[in-house]
Enzyme design. Sequence first.
Site, PDB file in Angstrom:
ATOM      1  N   TRP A  27       0.868  -1.146   0.119  1.00  0.00           N
ATOM      2  CA  TRP A  27      -0.072  -0.064   0.010  1.00  0.00           C
ATOM      3  C   TRP A  27       0.828   1.196   0.030  1.00  0.00           C
ATOM      4  O   TRP A  27       0.474   2.095  -0.595  1.00  0.00           O
ATOM      5  CB  TRP A  27      -0.928  -0.095   1.148  1.00  0.00           C
ATOM      6  CG  TRP A  27      -0.304   0.012   2.416  1.00  0.00           C
ATOM      7  CD1 TRP A  27      -0.046  -1.179   3.211  1.00  0.00           C
ATOM      8  CD2 TRP A  27       0.196   1.151   3.174  1.00  0.00           C
ATOM      9  NE1 TRP A  27       0.903  -0.431   4.523  1.00  0.00           N
ATOM     10  CE2 TRP A  27       0.622   0.778   4.367  1.00  0.00           C
ATOM     11  CE3 TRP A  27      -0.140   2.662   3.145  1.00  0.00           C
ATOM     12  CZ2 TRP A  27       1.094   1.634   5.367  1.00  0.00           C
ATOM     13  CZ3 TRP A  27       0.252   3.539   4.116  1.00  0.00           C
ATOM     14  CH2 TRP A  27       0.905   3.003   5.131  1.00  0.00           C
ATOM     15  N   GLU A  33      -4.665   7.016  -3.898  1.00  0.00           N
ATOM     16  CA  GLU A  33      -4.720   8.171  -3.093  1.00  0.00           C
ATOM     17  C   GLU A  33      -3.959   9.263  -3.655  1.00  0.00           C
ATOM     18  O   GLU A  33      -3.368  10.415  -2.942  1.00  0.00           O
ATOM     19  CB  GLU A  33      -4.035   7.836  -1.724  1.00  0.00           C
ATOM     20  CG  GLU A  33      -4.526   6.639  -1.036  1.00  0.00           C
ATOM     21  CD  GLU A  33      -4.178   6.575   0.484  1.00  0.00           C
ATOM     22  OE1 GLU A  33      -4.223   7.529   1.140  1.00  0.00           O
ATOM     23  OE2 GLU A  33      -3.860   5.301   0.903  1.00  0.00           O
ATOM     24  N   TYR A  37       4.827   0.431  10.441  1.00  0.00           N
ATOM     25  CA  TYR A  37       5.338  -0.177   9.331  1.00  0.00           C
ATOM     26  C   TYR A  37       6.645   0.119   8.806  1.00  0.00           C
ATOM     27  O   TYR A  37       7.221   1.059   9.081  1.00  0.00           O
ATOM     28  CB  TYR A  37       4.255   0.005   8.043  1.00  0.00           C
ATOM     29  CG  TYR A  37       3.894   1.556   7.794  1.00  0.00           C
ATOM     30  CD1 TYR A  37       4.710   2.212   6.543  1.00  0.00           C
ATOM     31  CD2 TYR A  37       3.115   2.243   8.435  1.00  0.00           C
ATOM     32  CE1 TYR A  37       4.400   3.802   6.607  1.00  0.00           C
ATOM     33  CE2 TYR A  37       2.862   3.748   8.030  1.00  0.00           C
ATOM     34  CZ  TYR A  37       3.757   4.245   7.102  1.00  0.00           C
ATOM     35  OH  TYR A  37       3.387   5.473   6.921  1.00  0.00           O
ATOM     36  N   TYR A  38       7.392  -0.795   8.046  1.00  0.00           N
ATOM     37  CA  TYR A  38       8.717  -0.622   8.026  1.00  0.00           C
ATOM     38  C   TYR A  38       9.302  -0.195   6.630  1.00  0.00           C
ATOM     39  O   TYR A  38       9.636  -0.844   5.750  1.00  0.00           O
ATOM     40  CB  TYR A  38       9.319  -1.866   8.418  1.00  0.00           C
ATOM     41  CG  TYR A  38       9.488  -2.299   9.704  1.00  0.00           C
ATOM     42  CD1 TYR A  38      10.339  -1.778  10.477  1.00  0.00           C
ATOM     43  CD2 TYR A  38       8.279  -2.833  10.308  1.00  0.00           C
ATOM     44  CE1 TYR A  38      10.350  -2.002  12.079  1.00  0.00           C
ATOM     45  CE2 TYR A  38       8.187  -3.008  11.840  1.00  0.00           C
ATOM     46  CZ  TYR A  38       9.131  -2.640  12.512  1.00  0.00           C
ATOM     47  OH  TYR A  38       9.235  -2.626  13.931  1.00  0.00           O
ATOM     48  N   HIS A  85       9.252   6.835   7.315  1.00  0.00           N
ATOM     49  CA  HIS A  85       8.031   7.720   7.035  1.00  0.00           C
ATOM     50  C   HIS A  85       8.187   8.853   8.515  1.00  0.00           C
ATOM     51  O   HIS A  85       8.659   8.343   9.405  1.00  0.00           O
ATOM     52  CB  HIS A  85       6.495   7.154   6.990  1.00  0.00           C
ATOM     53  CG  HIS A  85       6.323   6.385   8.360  1.00  0.00           C
ATOM     54  ND1 HIS A  85       6.768   5.098   8.381  1.00  0.00           N
ATOM     55  CD2 HIS A  85       5.325   6.538   9.306  1.00  0.00           C
ATOM     56  CE1 HIS A  85       6.280   4.409   9.474  1.00  0.00           C
ATOM     57  NE2 HIS A  85       5.510   5.449  10.110  1.00  0.00           N
TER      58      HIS A  85
END
Length: 334
Positions: A172, A182, A270-271, A274
Amino acid sequence: MADLAPQPGKRKREPDAEEAATDQEQAGVGNGTSAPVQLPFSGFRVEKVLRESARDKILFLHGKVNEASGDGGGEDAIVILEKTPFQVEQVAQLLMGRPELQLQFSNDIYSTYHLFPPRQLSDVKATVVYPATEKHLQKYLRQDLRLVQETGSDYMNITLPYLESQSLSIQWVYNILDKKAETDRIVFENPDPSDGFVLIPDLKWNQQQLDDLYLIAICHRRGIRSLRDLTPEHLPLLRNILREGQEAILQRYQVRGDRLRVYLHYLPSYYHLHVHFTALGFDAPGSGVERAHLLADVIENLECDPEHYQRRTLTFALRADDPLLRLLQEAQKS
């Protein structure tokens, strides 16, 4: 050259806690449609209340769905229900009218009522995880937390192999970076493949007020999993995110950099590297000292010590039933 993307239209509030937002991203959220839709399953029989919070006005439900389809015992789904924030302009209009009220209590100058707002002021945000796995159920189940310390050696020998064994998909994230999903939500982009990033509103923020402003910068460069991977090689990227992210937020939302909290999580949800941008006065999920690392401090640490995040012992919280907690605790005993 980095440019500001066209401003997307305002959308209704999306999901709540960071975990819910992450799962909704993975499901490919961000179409921004306001047309009537249906849930992706039929029926919902409540199996268990996984978690609830009167303070945050949120409820996590585990249910069985599609039982009438003859599919055995049905399938698992999680539905997260959350009251949305008040919009000052709409509430002011409500109180100027004649709202439906029920008196609950009155004493001298004090009185309490149940107020029943019209439909446009009574929406509830619903986040759906379907089909839900056992990992999802455990993820949303309320658990006690434990603090644990992780040395640089622990990360290489315990944490990293454990994470690699989990096969956690971040497709995603790539869909966002590759403009497959998105695209309407992008606030700013520096397209440089090495030192660029995409800035998008976090799904915990409905973009209708600035008190809970929350955006995420996702770097274009792949292979940087977390804080532990950062070296001076990544300083141009980190400086771009800090400077250009603040400038973009100032231009779009008129919020200055000294009113923003800009930080990374460790452990992250999540890796793929960010960075979080939140309003300074907003008590955002994961902004506590046991998880958040200010980006300005990260930059200075790397300037002072090129191997700071490979050598430093980091402290963070894990759920009491997390297998990684047990592995780290066992290593510290030996």
